[in-house]
Design a protein around this motif. Structure first.
Motif: not given
Lengths: 372, 384
Positions: A287-294, B276, B279-280, B307, B310
């Motif tokens: 989820i985090l990777k998707e949220m922050t486009a990491a 994206r 999603l938050f 992350q 960021s």
């Protein structure tokens, strides 16, 4: 029998006085720096070692301030009786105050260090020994103000053993063998310089070298203190060096979220299944990777109250450490561990049949890297 | 051969060596901090060079004057020491301004005027060497240096006003220390005056030194681990702000700080960005729920997610209000940004107290983002 008389006089009196004043003040200042470092610790539980360093330097500072008073402004003429003693001189009293301050500073230093770690023997062994020697010193001091030399020497010897052992222990917790060697050798060089400088300033040497020796000794001590201060300040904070103690759990998870390897570093009983934990953490990571486009591979950290989750995503597996604090040494070692794990088990992971026993030997590697 | 001095002279000299040591260390420490933070390429970090220069020159200039008053008898050497001391004192504000008179400072000071005053501040220096330290014209010209000192103070006051959080606190401490140290100069003048009329100087001397030491110690405390000076640049590290109603998984307010213009062919990227963002609304609660399930610190909330490139700085609504998450997405974890996040929360809750208490009704009425759209005005004023 001393031939040199106090208070110090002559053409070199002023430069020697200024030098010793600077020495005393710098020691005091370094004490303040460590006190500020202690107060500014960004961890839930404060590490008292820095407070210990502060008390040690405050002790040295008090010693030098009392030397200035005793050697430059008080007389060494023995009178009968002297205050509560049969005989003595005002200079002896001021010098003893200085030694006593240093003893208290050193005693607190040893206590604060032993509060966190055992040095050679069981915890607080050195605290008890040093406390006993201080009691002996006080007893002799009240009997004969001029007869404390041997008690003093025994305190110096006890402290030297403790400090050497402490340095060895500290160096072992550094990242690399090179760090260990360089830290130890620099500390030892500085302490040799300090001891040499101190020897040149003791009363017995004044008869041999005169005030020139004392000035040279003060310069050597000043250089040693500056060196020791730089070394102490360059050391990572104790909270960083204690990173082993902050780790609670280690997980190695494959890309689908299945737990390949788990190791707990606490004695707390388990309430949740390892696979549930690994799946949840994998989902969070996704989820985090998707949220922050990491990027697919790399490091990430989640802070939640008094817990930190450090994740390292590699090519085939993800590594996760749950710890009490965020610490760059945890991230650094997790990355190392995961890269080694991947290199060793690359073939096994590709054809894995679901049997986690295949990864059990990794426990020894985890112990070596993450256990204190 | 070095003379032996009277104890009161020795004690005065020793007392003044303390600010000299502190000043020298502080100056070197500021230069070191500047060197350490050079990688940030922030022009306003030059303020560290200004502080370093100012402290070094001010304290050492005054030291020459103290030595001159206490120990020098020969009139030629006395004049030489006075000239060296005055030169260092005059160069202190000149150097301070010279380091920060750059285009990035134009928001804080009239650059042209500041340059004129700084250059004019060389006048007392020239007069000092031409006319000597006791000449009245030279004495009168010191007012130009005073004018420059006022510029230094004004600059710092404006800088304090423009800063936030930890940096703001540190700048206030530095300024307080500096003012206390400058107060010591007042006592120095009283000492000179008292010695001219034959009155006792020691009480004024020790009070002045006391002020100087206190001021320098405060500056020392403030400069310890001084963070990189991101003020005015911290805004460039803001990416997005999401204010989310956790009970309904709805955005209450969204702000994109990057405001990138999207070319037509980038519509797919834009769509993905929007997805994206969406999603938050549920992700933060989802992550919290998952971490709670696996018993990771159940009593406390998520505070920060790092992350890689960021950071998500998280905060939650105050007690008595519906559950709201404030998520500030940034590129650097700066104390100014944390402070900004807290300020957003405080402003949001102060701006919409009634609406937040009836949040259910607002959500049911649909398009809650409209109800909070006016928060743009507050945000714009916060961003200056």
């Amino acid at each position: 029998m001393m031939f040199y008389t106090f208070p110090i006089s002559g053409p070199l009196r002023f430069p020697a006085l200024v030098l010793e004043w600077i020495l005393a003040f710098i020691c005091f200042e370094v004490g303040v720096v460590f006190l500020v470092k202690y107060r500014r610790q960004q961890v839930s539980k404060r590490y008292k070692q820095e407070l210990g360093h502060a008390t040690l330097f405050f002790g040295f500072s008090a010693l030098w301030f009392s030397f200035i008073v005793s050697d430059y402004y008080l007389s060494d003429t023995i009178t009968f009786p002297f205050l509560i003693w049969q005989h003595g001189a005002p200079r002896d009293l001021a010098t003893s105050v200085g030694y006593f301050s240093l003893m208290i500073g050193t005693f607190l230093f040893i206590t604060f260090i032993e509060q966190h770690q055992a040095v050679i023997f069981k915890r607080f062994t050195f605290t008890i020994i040093f406390g006993g020697l201080i009691a002996l010193y006080i007893y002799i001091f009240f009997l004969d103000i001029e007869g404390t030399t041997y008690a003093n020497l025994s305190l110096v010897a006890a402290f030297a053993v403790f400090f050497l052992a402490f340095l060895v222990d500290l160096s072992k917790r550094m990242k690399t063998r090179r760090d260990v060697a360089s830290t130890l050798s620099r500390f030892l060089a500085s302490f040799l310089l300090l001891a040499g400088g101190y020897l040149l300033t003791i009363d017995a040497m004044l008869d041999v070298t005169g005030l020139v020796g004392r000035v040279v000794g003060s310069i050597m001590q000043l250089a040693a203190f500056i060196g020791i201060t730089i070394l102490f300040l360059r050391l990572p904070s104790f909270s960083m060096l204690d990173w082993h103690k902050q780790i609670e759990d280690l997980y190695v998870i494959d890309k689908s979220g299945v737990c390949l390897f788990q190791k707990s570093f606490t004695s707390k009983p388990k309430v949740v299944d390892d696979n549930l934990v690994s799946s949840a953490i994998s989902s969070v990571n996704l989820i985090l990777k998707e949220m922050t486009a990491a990027e697919e591979q790399g490091q990430s950290t989640i802070k939640r109250g008094d817990k930190t989750i450090t994740m390292f995503s590699s090519e085939l597996v993800n590594g996760v450490v749950i710890s009490k604090e965020e610490n760059y040494l945890i991230s650094y070692n997790l990355k190392n561990f995961i890269q080694t794990f991947e290199a060793i088990y690359r073939g096994v992971i590709a054809t894995w049949n679901g049997d986690t026993k295949a990864f059990e030997p990794a426990a020894a590697m985890a112990d070596k890297i993450f256990s204190s | 051969m070095i003379a032996q001095y009277a104890p009161i002279i020795e004690i005065q000299f020793l007392a003044y060596t303390i600010p000299v040591i502190l000043g020298a260390e502080l100056g070197i420490y500021f230069f070191y901090q500047y060197r350490k933070s050079r990688f940030t390429k922030l022009p306003l970090n030059r303020i560290l060079l200004s502080y370093g220069w100012f402290t070094l020159f001010m304290v050492n200039g005054a030291f020459f004057q103290v030595v001159n008053r206490l120990m020098i008898i020969d009139p030629v050497v006395k004049e030489l020491f006075a000239q060296i001391g005055f030169t260092a004192i005059f160069l202190a504000p000149i150097g301070f301004m010279a380091f920060i008179l750059i285009k990035e400072s134009r928001k804080l000071i009239n650059l042209k005027l500041a340059w004129v005053i700084t250059i004019a501040s060389f006048t007392p220096l020239v007069l000092l060497f031409l006319l000597g330290s006791k000449n009245r014209v030279f004495m009168a010209s010191i007012s130009i240096t005073a004018l420059n000192a006022i510029s230094v103070i004004t600059y710092q006051l404006r800088m304090i006003r423009a800063s936030l959080g930890n940096i703001h606190k540190r700048l206030v401490q530095l300024f307080t220390g500096e003012i206390l140290a400058l107060l010591a100069l007042g006592f120095a003048f009283i000492v000179v005056f008292a010695s001219n009329i034959g009155a006792p100087t020691e009480p004024f001397f020790f009070t002045g030194v006391g002020f100087l030491i206190t001021g320098l110690l405060i500056m020392f405390y403030a400069s310890n681990d001084f963070p990189p000076f991101y003020e005015f640049d911290w805004k460039n590290n803001l990416l997005k702000l999401f204010i989310i109603d956790q009970a309904h998984n709805q955005f209450l307010y969204v702000r994109d700080f990057s405001q990138k213009a999207r070319p037509a062919h980038a519509s797919r990227d834009a769509e993905r960005d929007d997805l994206r963002d969406k999603l938050f609304t549920g992700a933060i609660s989802g992550i919290e729920a998952m971490l709670e399930t696996i018993s990771i610190s159940s009593k406390q909330r998520l505070s920060e997610i790092d992350q890689g490139g960021s950071f998500i700085l998280l905060d939650y609504s105050s007690e008595g209000l519906p559950p709201i998450t404030y998520a500030l997405v940034v590129t650097k974890d700066l104390s100014s940004l944390r402070h900004f996040g807290k300020a957003i929360k405080a402003q949001f809750e102060a701006f919409f107290p009634g609406v937040l208490k009836n949040l259910d009704a607002v959500i049911k009425a649909g398009k809650p983002e409209r109800a909070f759209q006016s928060f743009d005005i507050v945000m714009n004023s916060m961003l200056g």
